[in-house]
Design a protein around this motif. Structure first.
Motif, PDB file in Angstrom:
ATOM      1  N   ILE A 144       0.782  -1.198   0.220  1.00 32.90           N
ATOM      2  CA  ILE A 144      -0.220  -0.035  -0.010  1.00 32.90           C
ATOM      3  C   ILE A 144       1.036   1.218  -0.143  1.00 32.90           C
ATOM      4  CG2 ILE A 144      -0.078   0.012   2.750  1.00 32.90           C
ATOM      5  CD1 ILE A 144      -2.537   1.020  -0.005  1.00 32.90           C
ATOM      6  N   LEU A 145       2.254   1.138   0.739  1.00 29.47           N
ATOM      7  CA  LEU A 145       2.976   2.254   0.612  1.00 29.47           C
ATOM      8  C   LEU A 145       3.642   2.573  -0.704  1.00 29.47           C
ATOM      9  CD1 LEU A 145       4.747   2.276   4.104  1.00 29.47           C
ATOM     10  CD2 LEU A 145       2.773   3.445   3.548  1.00 29.47           C
ATOM     11  N   LEU A 146       4.026   1.505  -1.294  1.00 33.04           N
ATOM     12  CA  LEU A 146       4.402   1.474  -2.532  1.00 33.04           C
ATOM     13  C   LEU A 146       3.419   2.230  -3.717  1.00 33.04           C
ATOM     14  CD1 LEU A 146       6.636   0.978  -4.510  1.00 33.04           C
ATOM     15  CD2 LEU A 146       5.912  -1.175  -5.022  1.00 33.04           C
ATOM     16  N   ALA A 147       2.269   1.736  -3.516  1.00 32.26           N
ATOM     17  CA  ALA A 147       1.190   2.166  -4.347  1.00 32.26           C
ATOM     18  C   ALA A 147       0.872   3.692  -4.042  1.00 32.26           C
ATOM     19  CB  ALA A 147      -0.220   1.499  -4.234  1.00 32.26           C
ATOM     20  N   ILE A 148       0.972   4.033  -2.901  1.00 32.45           N
ATOM     21  CA  ILE A 148       0.624   5.347  -2.600  1.00 32.45           C
ATOM     22  C   ILE A 148       1.813   6.387  -3.181  1.00 32.45           C
ATOM     23  CG2 ILE A 148       0.786   7.110  -0.903  1.00 32.45           C
ATOM     24  CD1 ILE A 148      -0.716   5.262   1.196  1.00 32.45           C
ATOM     25  N   LEU A 149       2.807   5.701  -3.158  1.00 30.33           N
ATOM     26  CA  LEU A 149       4.069   6.633  -3.848  1.00 30.33           C
ATOM     27  C   LEU A 149       4.072   6.638  -5.243  1.00 30.33           C
ATOM     28  CD1 LEU A 149       6.971   7.724  -3.929  1.00 30.33           C
ATOM     29  CD2 LEU A 149       7.965   5.389  -3.950  1.00 30.33           C
ATOM     30  N   LEU A 150       3.597   5.728  -5.935  1.00 31.20           N
ATOM     31  CA  LEU A 150       3.490   5.427  -7.448  1.00 31.20           C
ATOM     32  C   LEU A 150       2.248   6.302  -7.808  1.00 31.20           C
ATOM     33  CD1 LEU A 150       4.099   1.728  -8.075  1.00 31.20           C
ATOM     34  CD2 LEU A 150       5.866   3.709  -8.600  1.00 31.20           C
ATOM     35  N   ALA A 151       1.261   6.144  -6.887  1.00 29.86           N
ATOM     36  CA  ALA A 151      -0.045   7.062  -7.552  1.00 29.86           C
ATOM     37  C   ALA A 151       0.237   8.399  -7.299  1.00 29.86           C
ATOM     38  CB  ALA A 151      -1.198   6.623  -6.648  1.00 29.86           C
ATOM     39  N   GLY A 152       0.756   8.582  -6.181  1.00 29.74           N
ATOM     40  CA  GLY A 152       1.242  10.353  -6.042  1.00 29.74           C
ATOM     41  C   GLY A 152       2.035  11.089  -7.297  1.00 29.74           C
ATOM     42  N   VAL A 153       2.922  10.106  -7.947  1.00 26.35           N
ATOM     43  CA  VAL A 153       3.735  10.585  -9.022  1.00 26.35           C
ATOM     44  C   VAL A 153       2.868  10.524 -10.205  1.00 26.35           C
ATOM     45  CG1 VAL A 153       5.863   9.943 -10.306  1.00 26.35           C
ATOM     46  CG2 VAL A 153       5.968   9.796  -7.756  1.00 26.35           C
ATOM     47  N   LEU A 154       2.282   9.482 -10.478  1.00 24.43           N
ATOM     48  CA  LEU A 154       1.337   9.393 -11.791  1.00 24.43           C
ATOM     49  C   LEU A 154       0.311  10.171 -11.758  1.00 24.43           C
ATOM     50  CD1 LEU A 154       1.726   5.620 -12.279  1.00 24.43           C
ATOM     51  CD2 LEU A 154       3.126   7.197 -13.353  1.00 24.43           C
ATOM     52  N   GLY A 155      -0.415  10.524 -10.802  1.00 24.85           N
ATOM     53  CA  GLY A 155      -1.422  11.354 -10.542  1.00 24.85           C
ATOM     54  C   GLY A 155      -2.873  10.574 -10.908  1.00 24.85           C
ATOM     55  N   PRO A 156      -3.933  11.332 -10.227  1.00 27.16           N
ATOM     56  CA  PRO A 156      -5.270  10.369 -10.355  1.00 27.16           C
ATOM     57  C   PRO A 156      -5.778  10.046 -11.866  1.00 27.16           C
ATOM     58  CG  PRO A 156      -5.459  12.589  -9.719  1.00 27.16           C
ATOM     59  CD  PRO A 156      -4.238  12.678  -9.893  1.00 27.16           C
ATOM     60  N   SER A 157      -6.114   9.031 -12.039  1.00 30.45           N
ATOM     61  CA  SER A 157      -6.601   8.404 -13.328  1.00 30.45           C
ATOM     62  C   SER A 157      -6.852   7.121 -13.323  1.00 30.45           C
ATOM     63  CB  SER A 157      -6.140   8.980 -14.537  1.00 30.45           C
ATOM     64  OG  SER A 157      -4.915   8.080 -14.895  1.00 30.45           O
ATOM     65  N   THR A 159      -6.364   4.610 -15.735  1.00 29.18           N
ATOM     66  CA  THR A 159      -5.132   4.006 -16.230  1.00 29.18           C
ATOM     67  C   THR A 159      -4.117   4.183 -15.249  1.00 29.18           C
ATOM     68  OG1 THR A 159      -5.848   5.077 -18.470  1.00 29.18           O
ATOM     69  CG2 THR A 159      -3.740   4.044 -18.219  1.00 29.18           C
ATOM     70  N   ASN A 160      -3.631   5.242 -14.661  1.00 27.45           N
ATOM     71  CA  ASN A 160      -2.732   5.296 -13.743  1.00 27.45           C
ATOM     72  C   ASN A 160      -2.877   4.375 -12.526  1.00 27.45           C
ATOM     73  OD1 ASN A 160      -1.652   7.167 -15.510  1.00 27.45           O
ATOM     74  ND2 ASN A 160      -1.708   9.184 -14.026  1.00 27.45           N
ATOM     75  N   ILE A 161      -4.148   4.234 -12.121  1.00 22.45           N
ATOM     76  CA  ILE A 161      -4.265   3.567 -10.891  1.00 22.45           C
ATOM     77  C   ILE A 161      -4.252   1.928 -11.315  1.00 22.45           C
ATOM     78  CG2 ILE A 161      -6.790   2.984 -11.152  1.00 22.45           C
ATOM     79  CD1 ILE A 161      -4.792   3.939  -8.025  1.00 22.45           C
ATOM     80  N   VAL A 162      -4.541   1.729 -12.546  1.00 16.58           N
ATOM     81  CA  VAL A 162      -4.343   0.032 -12.916  1.00 16.58           C
ATOM     82  C   VAL A 162      -2.888  -0.077 -13.200  1.00 16.58           C
ATOM     83  CG1 VAL A 162      -4.591  -1.317 -14.977  1.00 16.58           C
ATOM     84  CG2 VAL A 162      -6.637  -0.076 -14.065  1.00 16.58           C
ATOM     85  N   VAL A 163      -2.055   0.892 -13.624  1.00 22.52           N
ATOM     86  CA  VAL A 163      -0.515   0.698 -13.537  1.00 22.52           C
ATOM     87  C   VAL A 163       0.155   0.607 -12.246  1.00 22.52           C
ATOM     88  CG1 VAL A 163       1.548   1.673 -14.462  1.00 22.52           C
ATOM     89  CG2 VAL A 163      -0.333   1.944 -15.952  1.00 22.52           C
ATOM     90  N   THR A 164      -0.478   1.346 -11.465  1.00 24.80           N
ATOM     91  CA  THR A 164       0.223   1.484 -10.083  1.00 24.80           C
ATOM     92  C   THR A 164       0.022   0.053  -9.318  1.00 24.80           C
ATOM     93  OG1 THR A 164      -0.159   3.909  -9.837  1.00 24.80           O
ATOM     94  CG2 THR A 164      -0.222   2.439  -7.965  1.00 24.80           C
ATOM     95  N   GLY A 238      -7.565  10.160  -2.004  1.00 24.27           N
ATOM     96  CA  GLY A 238      -7.615  11.291  -3.085  1.00 24.27           C
ATOM     97  C   GLY A 238      -6.611  11.034  -4.132  1.00 24.27           C
ATOM     98  N   LEU A 239      -6.123   9.831  -4.098  1.00 19.75           N
ATOM     99  CA  LEU A 239      -5.078   9.324  -4.985  1.00 19.75           C
ATOM    100  C   LEU A 239      -5.441   8.180  -6.264  1.00 19.75           C
ATOM    101  CD1 LEU A 239      -2.070   8.963  -2.474  1.00 19.75           C
ATOM    102  CD2 LEU A 239      -2.293  11.023  -4.106  1.00 19.75           C
ATOM    103  N   GLY A 240      -6.653   8.126  -6.102  1.00 21.59           N
ATOM    104  CA  GLY A 240      -7.202   7.120  -6.898  1.00 21.59           C
ATOM    105  C   GLY A 240      -7.667   7.520  -8.229  1.00 21.59           C
ATOM    106  N   VAL A 241      -9.124   7.374  -8.562  1.00 26.52           N
ATOM    107  CA  VAL A 241      -9.577   8.228  -9.650  1.00 26.52           C
ATOM    108  C   VAL A 241      -9.844   9.551  -9.567  1.00 26.52           C
ATOM    109  CG1 VAL A 241     -10.859   5.720 -10.123  1.00 26.52           C
ATOM    110  CG2 VAL A 241     -11.836   7.481  -8.515  1.00 26.52           C
TER     111      VAL A 241
END
Length: 297
Positions: A144-157, A159-164, A238-241
């Motif tokens: 979950i911490l890795l997902a938070i880091l990646l989602a924060g870098v990629l931004g909310p969308s 597609t980005n949440i699937v990649v994360t 606030g980091l998902g969709v």
């Protein structure tokens, strides 16, 4: 014996085998399958049965309790939130997002993990060493911490949440595929194919890969529920969709300030998420028991 009776015998045997397999499925799996089927059905046909915009605001009808009527006379079956948005429509739209993200993440992460695990398990040596060390490094961090880091870098969308989430899940599938490939690569039929001149790719695809499907399906079933929880957690933060897209986690987040006066805003999506994740977990557990011969001893 006539040819018709002889032809009917294999069909009858297959029918008895199918019925026997169905009887071995625990009742809890049928219940979980029914709950999941209702969830999928609601996600697919929900907009037809309840044609309301899930993100349209209607301030005069804000904070209506479940079952109350709006000013236009319509029934808010699950109530409305602080912006007047219909919670039932929001719940149905959020189910489509959860289903889409879960399936896409498992497909992408599973495909990457399958290839990496199959190659590392079959060849061993330095490919296995590199894949194992990369997996160990990633597993050293909470997912979950890795997902938070990646989602924060990629931004909310979406597609980005699937990649994360796929990045955080491929290791699970790689470990499962690697274990199956290592257990299969030294069996007699694989050695026979190698002696007959079959290439590595042909051996992996025709002989090693079939042994990976069953454990991978069990892992994928379990991961669907975990991915849904992860998506809801990121949307809660606030980091998902995006904010203009319905999500169960985002709905729970916006309703936490109204738990005392409008408990239904957070409770409805939370209960739906708990039911679906539990159903998926029960199905995965039952599928593992049915597919593992040792569980029937």
């Amino acid at each position: 014996m006539s040819s018709t009776a002889a032809a009917d015998r294999p069909a009858a045997a297959r029918t008895r085998s199918a019925l026997g397999a169905a009887r071995r499925v625990p009742v809890r799996v049928w219940i979980g399958g029914g709950v999941l089927a209702l969830f999928v059905l609601a996600a697919v046909v929900g907009p037809v049965l309840h044609p309301y915009d899930p993100v349209a605001t209607d301030l005069p009808n804000r904070l209506l309790a479940p079952g109350e009527r709006t000013e236009a006379g319509a029934v808010a079956w699950l109530g409305t939130d602080q912006m007047g948005r219909d919670l039932l429509a929001n719940l149905l739209a959020g189910s489509r997002i959860s289903l889409l993200v879960a399936c896409a993440t498992v497909l992408v992460g599973g495909a990457v993990g399958l290839v990496v695990g199959l190659v590392s398990g079959y060849f061993g040596g330095w490919p296995d060493t590199i894949a194992s060390r990369v997996g160990d490094i990633q597993l050293a961090f909470p997912s979950i911490l890795l997902a938070i880091l990646l989602a924060g870098v990629l931004g909310p969308s979406v597609t980005n949440i699937v990649v994360t989430l796929a990045i955080t899940r491929w290791v699970v599938f790689a470990r499962v595929a690697r274990a199956s490939a290592m257990a299969t690569r030294r069996l007699d039929f694989v050695d026979s194919a190698r002696v007959l001149g079959a290439g590595h790719i042909r051996i992996m695809v025709r002989h090693v890969l079939p042994s990976c499907w069953q454990p991978l399906l069990v892992a994928a079933t379990v991961q669907v529920g975990l991915v849904m929880v992860a998506e809801a957690s990121l949307s809660f933060l606030g980091l998902g969709v995006p904010v203009d897209t319905s999500s169960w986690g985002a709905t729970v987040s916006v309703g936490r300030d109204y738990l005392g006066s409008a408990w239904w805003i957070s409770t409805m999506p939370a209960v739906a998420l708990a039911l679906v994740v539990t159903a998926v977990g029960v199905i995965g557990d039952g599928f593992r028991d049915v597919s593992d011969p040792r569980s029937r001893i």
